[in-house]
Design a protein around this motif. Structure first.
Motif, PDB file in Angstrom:
ATOM      1  N   SER A   1      -1.600  -8.160   4.794  1.00 15.47           N
ATOM      2  CA  SER A   1      -0.301  -7.191   4.777  1.00 15.47           C
ATOM      3  C   SER A   1      -0.423  -6.327   4.057  1.00 15.47           C
ATOM      4  O   SER A   1       0.353  -5.467   3.981  1.00 15.47           O
ATOM      5  N   ILE A   2      -1.278  -6.543   2.924  1.00 14.15           N
ATOM      6  CA  ILE A   2      -1.387  -5.338   1.781  1.00 14.15           C
ATOM      7  C   ILE A   2      -2.616  -4.494   2.033  1.00 14.15           C
ATOM      8  O   ILE A   2      -3.627  -4.827   2.015  1.00 14.15           O
ATOM      9  N   LEU A   3      -2.398  -3.270   2.103  1.00 17.21           N
ATOM     10  CA  LEU A   3      -3.301  -2.176   2.282  1.00 17.21           C
ATOM     11  C   LEU A   3      -3.504  -1.498   0.537  1.00 17.21           C
ATOM     12  O   LEU A   3      -2.729  -1.088   0.211  1.00 17.21           O
TER      13      LEU A   3
ATOM     14  N   ASN B   1      -2.838   5.694  -4.832  1.00 20.60           N
ATOM     15  CA  ASN B   1      -2.023   5.312  -5.671  1.00 20.60           C
ATOM     16  C   ASN B   1      -2.417   4.596  -7.130  1.00 20.60           C
ATOM     17  O   ASN B   1      -1.736   3.785  -7.870  1.00 20.60           O
TER      18      ASN B   1
ATOM     19  N   SER C   1       4.328   4.874  -7.669  1.00 23.71           N
ATOM     20  CA  SER C   1       3.384   5.306  -6.969  1.00 23.71           C
ATOM     21  C   SER C   1       3.786   6.522  -5.931  1.00 23.71           C
ATOM     22  O   SER C   1       2.869   7.393  -5.304  1.00 23.71           O
TER      23      SER C   1
ATOM     24  N   GLU D   1      14.200  -4.355  -3.447  1.00 17.98           N
ATOM     25  CA  GLU D   1      13.321  -5.749  -3.619  1.00 17.98           C
ATOM     26  C   GLU D   1      11.905  -5.173  -3.342  1.00 17.98           C
ATOM     27  O   GLU D   1      11.486  -4.441  -2.526  1.00 17.98           O
TER      28      GLU D   1
ATOM     29  N   PHE E   1       8.340  -4.943  -2.624  1.00 18.64           N
ATOM     30  CA  PHE E   1       7.340  -5.454  -1.389  1.00 18.64           C
ATOM     31  C   PHE E   1       6.187  -6.189  -2.076  1.00 18.64           C
ATOM     32  O   PHE E   1       5.671  -7.300  -2.099  1.00 18.64           O
ATOM     33  N   THR E   2       5.340  -5.448  -3.149  1.00 20.34           N
ATOM     34  CA  THR E   2       4.146  -5.713  -3.653  1.00 20.34           C
ATOM     35  C   THR E   2       4.418  -6.846  -4.872  1.00 20.34           C
ATOM     36  O   THR E   2       3.473  -7.679  -5.142  1.00 20.34           O
TER      37      THR E   2
ATOM     38  N   ASP F   1       7.548   8.846  -0.007  1.00 22.81           N
ATOM     39  CA  ASP F   1       7.211   7.724  -0.717  1.00 22.81           C
ATOM     40  C   ASP F   1       5.504   7.473   0.007  1.00 22.81           C
ATOM     41  O   ASP F   1       5.338   8.021   0.946  1.00 22.81           O
ATOM     42  N   ASP F   2       5.108   6.524  -0.691  1.00 22.85           N
ATOM     43  CA  ASP F   2       3.530   6.284  -0.293  1.00 22.85           C
ATOM     44  C   ASP F   2       3.479   5.347   0.841  1.00 22.85           C
ATOM     45  O   ASP F   2       2.813   5.789   1.865  1.00 22.85           O
TER      46      ASP F   2
ATOM     47  N   LEU G   1       5.693   2.500   3.754  1.00 18.76           N
ATOM     48  CA  LEU G   1       7.027   2.091   4.232  1.00 18.76           C
ATOM     49  C   LEU G   1       6.450   0.715   4.765  1.00 18.76           C
ATOM     50  O   LEU G   1       5.427   0.846   5.695  1.00 18.76           O
ATOM     51  N   ALA G   2       7.143  -0.350   4.323  1.00 17.33           N
ATOM     52  CA  ALA G   2       6.821  -1.704   4.835  1.00 17.33           C
ATOM     53  C   ALA G   2       8.328  -2.340   5.621  1.00 17.33           C
ATOM     54  O   ALA G   2       8.581  -2.103   6.576  1.00 17.33           O
ATOM     55  N   ASN G   3       9.026  -3.010   4.440  1.00 21.64           N
ATOM     56  CA  ASN G   3      10.270  -3.703   4.884  1.00 21.64           C
ATOM     57  C   ASN G   3      11.389  -2.787   4.851  1.00 21.64           C
ATOM     58  O   ASN G   3      12.428  -2.881   5.379  1.00 21.64           O
TER      59      ASN G   3
ATOM     60  N   ALA H   1      12.787   0.048  -0.249  1.00 24.73           N
ATOM     61  CA  ALA H   1      12.546   1.111  -1.223  1.00 24.73           C
ATOM     62  C   ALA H   1      13.578   2.280  -0.335  1.00 24.73           C
ATOM     63  O   ALA H   1      14.281   3.160  -1.055  1.00 24.73           O
TER      64      ALA H   1
ATOM     65  N   LYS I   1       3.554   0.944   7.660  1.00 25.91           N
ATOM     66  CA  LYS I   1       2.949  -0.375   8.243  1.00 25.91           C
ATOM     67  C   LYS I   1       3.978  -0.580   9.369  1.00 25.91           C
ATOM     68  O   LYS I   1       5.062  -1.365   9.176  1.00 25.91           O
TER      69      LYS I   1
HETATM   70  P1  5GP Z   1       9.269  -1.483   1.245  1.00 27.04           P
HETATM   71  O1  5GP Z   1      10.217  -1.310   0.460  1.00 27.04           O
HETATM   72  O2  5GP Z   1       9.325  -0.650   2.469  1.00 27.04           O
HETATM   73  O3  5GP Z   1       9.106  -2.891   1.841  1.00 27.04           O
HETATM   74  O4  5GP Z   1       7.752  -1.422   0.743  1.00 27.04           O
HETATM   75  C1  5GP Z   1       7.712   0.197   0.022  1.00 27.04           C
HETATM   76  C2  5GP Z   1       7.093   0.013  -1.268  1.00 27.04           C
HETATM   77  O5  5GP Z   1       6.289  -1.079  -1.427  1.00 27.04           O
HETATM   78  C3  5GP Z   1       6.237   1.291  -1.420  1.00 27.04           C
HETATM   79  O6  5GP Z   1       6.957   2.290  -2.360  1.00 27.04           O
HETATM   80  C4  5GP Z   1       4.889   0.755  -2.079  1.00 27.04           C
HETATM   81  O7  5GP Z   1       4.850   1.202  -3.304  1.00 27.04           O
HETATM   82  C5  5GP Z   1       4.889  -0.660  -1.920  1.00 27.04           C
HETATM   83  N1  5GP Z   1       3.779  -0.935  -0.857  1.00 27.04           N
HETATM   84  C6  5GP Z   1       4.774  -1.756   0.345  1.00 27.04           C
HETATM   85  N2  5GP Z   1       3.511  -2.098   0.978  1.00 27.04           N
HETATM   86  C7  5GP Z   1       2.039  -1.963   0.485  1.00 27.04           C
HETATM   87  C8  5GP Z   1       0.979  -1.997   0.844  1.00 27.04           C
HETATM   88  O8  5GP Z   1       0.417  -2.491   1.810  1.00 27.04           O
HETATM   89  N3  5GP Z   1      -0.176  -1.354  -0.116  1.00 27.04           N
HETATM   90  C9  5GP Z   1       0.477  -0.960  -1.299  1.00 27.04           C
HETATM   91  N4  5GP Z   1      -0.592  -0.282  -2.108  1.00 27.04           N
HETATM   92  N5  5GP Z   1       1.820  -0.698  -1.525  1.00 27.04           N
HETATM   93  C10 5GP Z   1       2.780  -1.316  -0.685  1.00 27.04           C
END
Ligand code: 5GP
Length: 189
Positions: A18-20, A27, A60, A97, A99-100, A124-125, A127-129, A132, A156
Motif C-alpha cells: 500500500s505504499i508507493l 518526493n 513532501s 496522523e 500515514f507513512t 499535496d503529493d 491522498l491516502a486516508n 493530512a 490512492k
Molecule cells: P493521508 O493523510 O491521506 O493518509 O496520507 C497523505 C500523506 O501521507 C501524504 O502527505 C504523503 O506524504 C503520505 N503518503 C500517503 N501514502 C503514501 C504513499 O503511498 N507513498 C508516499 N511516498 N507517501 C504517502
C-alpha cells in the motif's frame, strides 16, 4: 494525467502492498519539469477560482506547491509538523496522523498568513486516508478563509480519504488515481 501515470509505471516502486515509493521523481529527488507540467494542470483546473494562497504540509508537498504557486502567482504556506505540546499562541492547529510514519503530529500555521479574505488551494503529493487533507482543511476553516479545493498528485483511490472528503463536499482534483497496486504493478482508475 498521462505523463504522471507513465512516470509512476516506469519509476514507482510498491512497498508492502500500500505504499508507493516515488523517491526518484517526486518526493526525494524531484523532477521539476514534471512538476511544471503538473502545475499547468492544476492551474487549468482551478484558474477560475481566484486562488491567492496555496497551502501544503511539510515536507513532501512543498516542492509541488511551490512550482504550482508560480502558475497562480501567489505565495505558498506550509503547515509545520510539531510534536511540541506547548504550541505558541498565534497559530491555527490541527492533529494529523501520518500515514507513512504512524505518528500523530500537531500541524501549525501562523495566524499571520491566513485570513477570511483568502481563497486557498491545498496542494499535496499523496491522498491516502485523508488525514493530512482533513487537517489542512480544518486549519483553513478555523481561519475563516475559503477553501476552493485540493490538488493532489497521486490519489490512492483504494484507500478511503478521497471518497470521505468528496462526500463532505470538498473539491478534490487528483492527477493520477490508483485503483489498486501490488509488487506486480499499478492499475489506474
Ligand atoms: P493521508 O493523510 O491521506 O493518509 O496520507 C497523505 C500523506 O501521507 C501524504 O502527505 C504523503 O506524504 C503520505 N503518503 C500517503 N501514502 C503514501 C504513499 O503511498 N507513498 C508516499 N511516498 N507517501 C504517502
Amino acid at each position: 494525467m498521462q505523463l504522471l501515470e507513465s512516470r509512476i509505471i516506469r519509476d514507482g516502486k510498491v512497498k508492502d502492498g500500500s505504499i508507493l515509493k516515488v523517491d526518484s521523481f517526486l518526493n526525494h529527488q524531484m523532477d521539476i519539469e514534471l512538476f511544471g507540467e503538473m502545475a499547468k494542470e492544476f492551474y487549468s483546473l482551478f484558474a477560475s477560482e481566484n486562488v491567492n494562497k496555496i497551502l501544503t504540509i511539510e515536507a513532501s508537498g512543498i516542492g509541488i506547491a511551490c512550482i504550482t504557486a508560480q502558475a497562480f502567482h501567489c505565495p505558498v504556506i506550509f503547515a509545520k509538523k510539531t510534536k511540541t505540546k506547548n504550541i505558541a499562541g498565534d497559530v491555527f492547529t490541527a492533529k494529523v496522523e501520518s500515514f507513512t510514519h504512524g505518528v500523530t503530529y500537531d500541524v501549525v500555521v501562523s495566524k499571520e498568513f491566513l485570513s477570511p479574505d483568502d481563497r486557498v488551494l491545498i496542494i499535496d503529493d499523496f491522498l491516502a486516508n485523508g488525514a493530512a487533507l482533513s487537517g489542512l482543511a480544518s486549519i483553513v476553516k478555523d481561519s475563516g478563509a475559503t477553501l476552493v479545493g485540493a490538488g493532489i498528485a497521486i490519489e490512492k483511490a483504494f484507500q478511503p480519504g478521497g471518497q470521505m472528503l468528496r462526500e463532505k463536499g470538498m473539491r478534490i482534483e487528483s492527477l493520477a488515481r490508483i485503483k489498486g497496486m501490488s509488487e506486480n504493478g499499478v492499475e489506474f482508475c
